[in-house]
Enzyme design. Structure first.
Site, PDB file in Angstrom:
ATOM      1  N   HIS A 173       0.821  -1.205   0.000  1.00 27.57           N
ATOM      2  CA  HIS A 173       0.000   0.000   0.000  1.00 27.57           C
ATOM      3  C   HIS A 173       0.863   1.267   0.000  1.00 27.57           C
ATOM      4  O   HIS A 173       2.005   1.264   0.455  1.00 27.57           O
ATOM      5  CB  HIS A 173      -0.932  -0.003   1.199  1.00 27.57           C
ATOM      6  CG  HIS A 173      -2.008  -1.041   1.095  1.00 27.57           C
ATOM      7  ND1 HIS A 173      -3.042  -1.142   1.991  1.00 27.57           N
ATOM      8  CD2 HIS A 173      -2.214  -2.033   0.188  1.00 27.57           C
ATOM      9  CE1 HIS A 173      -3.840  -2.139   1.649  1.00 27.57           C
ATOM     10  NE2 HIS A 173      -3.343  -2.698   0.560  1.00 27.57           N
ATOM     11  N   GLU A 180       0.688   4.011   1.770  1.00 31.79           N
ATOM     12  CA  GLU A 180       1.093   4.468   3.097  1.00 31.79           C
ATOM     13  C   GLU A 180       2.296   3.675   3.592  1.00 31.79           C
ATOM     14  O   GLU A 180       3.234   4.242   4.156  1.00 31.79           O
ATOM     15  CB  GLU A 180      -0.062   4.302   4.102  1.00 31.79           C
ATOM     16  CG  GLU A 180      -1.351   4.968   3.687  1.00 31.79           C
ATOM     17  CD  GLU A 180      -2.312   4.066   2.927  1.00 31.79           C
ATOM     18  OE1 GLU A 180      -3.525   4.172   3.172  1.00 31.79           O
ATOM     19  OE2 GLU A 180      -1.858   3.252   2.094  1.00 31.79           O
TER      20      GLU A 180
END
Length: 167
Positions: free
Chosen positions: A72, A74
């Site tokens: 991901h 993040e």
């Protein structure tokens, strides 16, 4: 008429949107920017581990309705900080989509104090409870076209190539 600069939250969210264009996931393009003291310290987008094949090349590797090939956005941004020894304590994160539960826990554990997001995306109830419990602030950002309509893309520049394919 006085010139108004783009607000900080839209400036950094715009960078997250731009980063999302590098995503190699076919299911959802996500970008993230980590900011401390109004300075970008890291950015990431969702995609495969460096050196592995990409979803855009070989399709998503889906297990239990999740692409397990993808890291991901993040996580990529936080890992970039770890790789280069940059502290995330007290930083803010700008993400195009609300973080999943695993990313929410990682953001909180990394000491990030504010989460800005552009889109709601499966906002996890337990994740929201954790965010509240540790006192991290969350803010949804709306981008104003008046700032982004000013962008030019080099149409009047001879070097502009509308269909360029660069890696």
């Amino acid at each position: 008429m006085s010139y108004k600069r783009i607000p900080w939250n839209q400036y950094f969210m715009g960078q997250s949107v731009l980063l999302s264009l590098r995503s190699t996931c076919e299911r959802l393009e996500v970008g993230a920017v980590i900011v401390r003291d109004k300075r970008v310290i890291a950015g990431g987008y969702n995609g495969s581990v460096s050196g592995d094949t990409h979803c855009i090349d070989d399709g998503c590797y889906v297990v239990d309705d999740h692409c397990v090939r993808t890291i991901h956005a993040e996580m990529n941004a936080i890992l970039q900080c770890a790789k280069f020894g940059i502290s995330t304590e007290g930083a803010e994160i700008y993400v195009t989509h609300f973080p999943c539960l695993a990313c929410t826990k990682m953001i909180l554990q990394a000491g990030i104090k504010k989460i800005y997001h552009l889109e709601d995306y499966h906002n996890n109830e337990y994740g929201l409870k954790l965010i509240s419990a540790v006192g991290v602030k969350v803010e949804k950002v709306k981008l104003s076209r008046k700032y982004f309509d000013k962008l030019t893309f080099g149409e009047n520049d001879e070097s502009f190539l509308p269909e360029i394919n660069e890696e």
